[in-house]
Design a protein around this motif. Structure first.
Motif, PDB file in Angstrom:
ATOM      1  N   SER A 127    -117.754  -4.836  57.045  1.00 37.19           N
ATOM      2  CA  SER A 127    -116.461  -4.347  57.517  1.00 37.19           C
ATOM      3  C   SER A 127    -116.206  -2.879  57.238  1.00 37.19           C
ATOM      4  N   GLU A 128    -116.714  -2.345  56.109  1.00 39.54           N
ATOM      5  CA  GLU A 128    -116.354  -0.965  55.806  1.00 39.54           C
ATOM      6  C   GLU A 128    -117.220  -0.389  54.699  1.00 39.54           C
ATOM      7  N   VAL A 129    -117.153   0.934  54.578  1.00 35.26           N
ATOM      8  CA  VAL A 129    -117.656   1.652  53.407  1.00 35.26           C
ATOM      9  C   VAL A 129    -116.428   2.101  52.644  1.00 35.26           C
ATOM     10  N   LEU A 130    -116.313   1.658  51.408  1.00 35.66           N
ATOM     11  CA  LEU A 130    -115.086   1.832  50.635  1.00 35.66           C
ATOM     12  C   LEU A 130    -115.307   2.801  49.488  1.00 35.66           C
ATOM     13  N   ARG A 131    -114.354   3.707  49.314  1.00 38.78           N
ATOM     14  CA  ARG A 131    -114.363   4.650  48.198  1.00 38.78           C
ATOM     15  C   ARG A 131    -113.311   4.192  47.190  1.00 38.78           C
ATOM     16  N   SER A 132    -113.710   4.080  45.933  1.00 38.31           N
ATOM     17  CA  SER A 132    -112.793   3.561  44.924  1.00 38.31           C
ATOM     18  C   SER A 132    -112.990   4.324  43.621  1.00 38.31           C
ATOM     19  N   SER A 133    -112.102   4.070  42.680  1.00 39.30           N
ATOM     20  CA  SER A 133    -112.229   4.694  41.366  1.00 39.30           C
ATOM     21  C   SER A 133    -112.648   3.647  40.349  1.00 39.30           C
ATOM     22  N   ALA A 134    -113.275   4.117  39.290  1.00 39.55           N
ATOM     23  CA  ALA A 134    -113.723   3.209  38.244  1.00 39.55           C
ATOM     24  C   ALA A 134    -112.554   2.458  37.628  1.00 39.55           C
ATOM     25  N   SER A 135    -111.355   3.041  37.669  1.00 35.26           N
ATOM     26  CA  SER A 135    -110.189   2.389  37.082  1.00 35.26           C
ATOM     27  C   SER A 135    -109.772   1.140  37.848  1.00 35.26           C
ATOM     28  N   GLN A 136    -110.246   1.000  39.091  1.00 33.77           N
ATOM     29  CA  GLN A 136    -109.898  -0.183  39.887  1.00 33.77           C
ATOM     30  C   GLN A 136    -110.868  -1.331  39.670  1.00 33.77           C
ATOM     31  N   LEU A 137    -111.892  -1.101  38.848  1.00 35.60           N
ATOM     32  CA  LEU A 137    -112.864  -2.150  38.531  1.00 35.60           C
ATOM     33  C   LEU A 137    -112.414  -2.935  37.317  1.00 35.60           C
ATOM     34  N   ASP A 138    -112.431  -4.249  37.436  1.00 29.56           N
ATOM     35  CA  ASP A 138    -112.122  -5.130  36.320  1.00 29.56           C
ATOM     36  C   ASP A 138    -113.322  -6.027  36.033  1.00 29.56           C
ATOM     37  N   ALA A 139    -113.364  -6.566  34.847  1.00 29.03           N
ATOM     38  CA  ALA A 139    -114.438  -7.491  34.486  1.00 29.03           C
ATOM     39  C   ALA A 139    -114.371  -8.727  35.372  1.00 29.03           C
ATOM     40  N   ALA A 140    -115.530  -9.288  35.645  1.00 30.62           N
ATOM     41  CA  ALA A 140    -115.580 -10.483  36.478  1.00 30.62           C
ATOM     42  C   ALA A 140    -114.968 -11.671  35.742  1.00 30.62           C
ATOM     43  N   PRO A 141    -114.280 -12.551  36.464  1.00 31.76           N
ATOM     44  CA  PRO A 141    -113.750 -13.769  35.825  1.00 31.76           C
ATOM     45  C   PRO A 141    -114.885 -14.723  35.495  1.00 31.76           C
ATOM     46  N   ASP A 142    -114.594 -15.733  34.732  1.00 24.78           N
ATOM     47  CA  ASP A 142    -115.599 -16.751  34.405  1.00 24.78           C
ATOM     48  C   ASP A 142    -115.856 -17.595  35.642  1.00 24.78           C
ATOM     49  N   LEU A 143    -117.032 -17.455  36.197  1.00 24.30           N
ATOM     50  CA  LEU A 143    -117.407 -18.188  37.403  1.00 24.30           C
ATOM     51  C   LEU A 143    -118.563 -19.120  37.079  1.00 24.30           C
ATOM     52  N   THR A 144    -118.658 -20.185  37.834  1.00 24.50           N
ATOM     53  CA  THR A 144    -119.718 -21.162  37.602  1.00 24.50           C
ATOM     54  C   THR A 144    -120.821 -20.982  38.644  1.00 24.50           C
ATOM     55  N   GLY A 145    -121.977 -21.584  38.347  1.00 20.60           N
ATOM     56  CA  GLY A 145    -123.075 -21.589  39.305  1.00 20.60           C
ATOM     57  C   GLY A 145    -123.647 -20.204  39.544  1.00 20.60           C
ATOM     58  N   GLN A 146    -124.162 -19.998  40.776  1.00 16.74           N
ATOM     59  CA  GLN A 146    -124.794 -18.729  41.126  1.00 16.74           C
ATOM     60  C   GLN A 146    -123.831 -17.561  41.011  1.00 16.74           C
ATOM     61  N   ALA A 147    -122.552 -17.808  41.328  1.00 19.06           N
ATOM     62  CA  ALA A 147    -121.575 -16.724  41.311  1.00 19.06           C
ATOM     63  C   ALA A 147    -121.447 -16.102  39.927  1.00 19.06           C
ATOM     64  N   GLY A 148    -121.579 -16.917  38.872  1.00 18.44           N
ATOM     65  CA  GLY A 148    -121.448 -16.404  37.520  1.00 18.44           C
ATOM     66  C   GLY A 148    -122.507 -15.374  37.181  1.00 18.44           C
ATOM     67  N   ARG A 149    -123.693 -15.494  37.785  1.00 19.31           N
ATOM     68  CA  ARG A 149    -124.770 -14.540  37.522  1.00 19.31           C
ATOM     69  C   ARG A 149    -124.697 -13.343  38.463  1.00 19.31           C
ATOM     70  N   LEU A 150    -124.285 -13.582  39.702  1.00 16.82           N
ATOM     71  CA  LEU A 150    -124.336 -12.533  40.731  1.00 16.82           C
ATOM     72  C   LEU A 150    -123.147 -11.584  40.688  1.00 16.82           C
ATOM     73  N   VAL A 151    -121.961 -12.088  40.339  1.00 14.87           N
ATOM     74  CA  VAL A 151    -120.750 -11.259  40.358  1.00 14.87           C
ATOM     75  C   VAL A 151    -120.580 -10.610  38.993  1.00 14.87           C
ATOM     76  N   ASN A 152    -120.587  -9.265  38.963  1.00 11.26           N
ATOM     77  CA  ASN A 152    -120.459  -8.590  37.667  1.00 11.26           C
ATOM     78  C   ASN A 152    -119.160  -7.805  37.512  1.00 11.26           C
ATOM     79  N   ALA A 153    -118.306  -7.787  38.554  1.00 10.82           N
ATOM     80  CA  ALA A 153    -117.016  -7.091  38.462  1.00 10.82           C
ATOM     81  C   ALA A 153    -116.165  -7.480  39.661  1.00 10.82           C
TER      82      ALA A 153
END
Length: 328
Positions: free
Chosen positions: A261-287
């Motif tokens: 859909s897009e190329v997005l420009r963001s700031s580091a301040s908008q990054l949060d830690a990933a929530p506790d996810l189960t299965g593959q998502a828990g390993r793949l999602v890091n923020a």
């Protein structure tokens, strides 16, 4: 090779170097028409605390006199002469490598037809008869008098090169969709975005989400179906899915996604830690990226975790054995 962002304008393929593209985003829902402005200015929109002048790329290229903004169009944000501007295009098509051997100079007759203005800097030939892409020169798109008016816009508060000062530690992401969910990948690991291949060679004794391998310009590329990876249902019949080629120090792989859909420009301040996810998502999602005051959430994938070590070794063995998958 350098990468190009490819988009459609009036049924033709054009591109800008990825390095000069700040963002590719949806057309803003609210656009204010600037009185007495240059005819090709569609208006101005709120953009990161400033004003973004929006130009019709159809109009700038002389392809159409119909300069109305349409649903589904995209805005390519780039900086020209120290001022950030938005170029309205019909749709984003792909990100492709600009192999020097496939770049051709602009034919003299085409340069003459554009009045000597270097709007097009080169022509890219796609491999396998994939057509031609005109590579644009941002500075060549605007006449001198328009550039002067852009300077006036800047004085009135248009977002300039320093207009994103709040974005200390700026990050760029490629945003793609799986169903109703949005995901992001760091743009620096994205090699290419193209149509999902029609033919994929299956590899025996691999997880179901590993679609197989394809031959991408002479190299064997493992292909992962992200829907299956996240235990989602199949894509709607007839969906025109995309292949995102990702390259890291660990491996190179292709991800099949529903759409880009897009190329997005963001700031580091908008990054949060990933929530506790189960299965593959828990390993793949890091923020996660929190946008629009928390009303829009993007799951940021860790490129290094797209394949487990065991999966990578299996596919490396397949390649070593001399597999010859069908071409892309």
């Amino acid at each position: 090779a350098p990468r190009l962002v490819v988009f459609d304008v009036a049924g033709q393929a054009y591109a800008l170097a990825l390095g000069v593209v700040r963002e590719v985003m949806a057309v803003p829902s609210q656009i204010a028409v600037a009185p007495r402005s240059e005819a090709l200015v569609l208006g101005v929109a709120d953009y990161r605390g400033g004003l973004l002048p929006l130009f019709s790329l159809r109009g700038l290229l002389g392809l159409s006199t119909d300069l109305q903004v349409e649903l589904g169009q995209k805005v390519v944000v780039t900086a020209i002469g120290g001022v950030v501007v938005g170029l309205v295009v019909d749709r984003m098509r792909a990100i492709v490598p600009a192999e020097p051997s496939l770049l051709e100079p602009v034919p003299p007759v085409l340069a003459a037809r554009t009045g000597g203005e270097a709007r097009i800097s080169a022509i890219l030939r796609r491999e396998g008869g994939g057509g031609l892409i005109s590579v644009l020169s941002p500075e060549g798109l605007f006449r001198e008098e328009i550039m002067q008016r852009l300077g006036h816009f800047s004085e009135q508060g248009v977002a300039g090169e320093d207009g994103q000062g709040a974005l200390s530690a700026t990050l760029s992401f490629l945003v793609f969709r799986l169903g109703e969910d949005e995901f992001a990948l760091p743009i620096e690991v994205v090699e290419e975005v193209c149509a999902a291949p029609a033919q994929i060679t299956r590899v025996p004794k691999t997880p179901s989400f590993l679609e197989g391998v394809i031959n991408l310009r002479g190299e064997v590329l493992p292909v992962v179906d992200q829907r299956r990876r996240f235990d989602m249902g199949p894509a709607p019949e007839g969906a025109q899915r995309r292949l995102v080629v990702v390259s890291t120090d660990k491996h190179r792989a292709g991800l099949i996604v529903d759409s880009v859909s897009e190329v997005l420009r963001s700031s580091a301040s908008q990054l949060d830690a990933a929530p506790d996810l189960t299965g593959q998502a828990g390993r793949l999602v890091n923020a996660v990226l929190n946008l629009d005051g928390g009303s829009r959430i993007l799951l940021v994938l860790d490129p290094a975790e797209l394949l487990t070590p065991a999966e990578a070794r299996l596919l490396e063995g397949f390649e070593t054995e001399g597999a010859r998958p069908p071409g892309d």
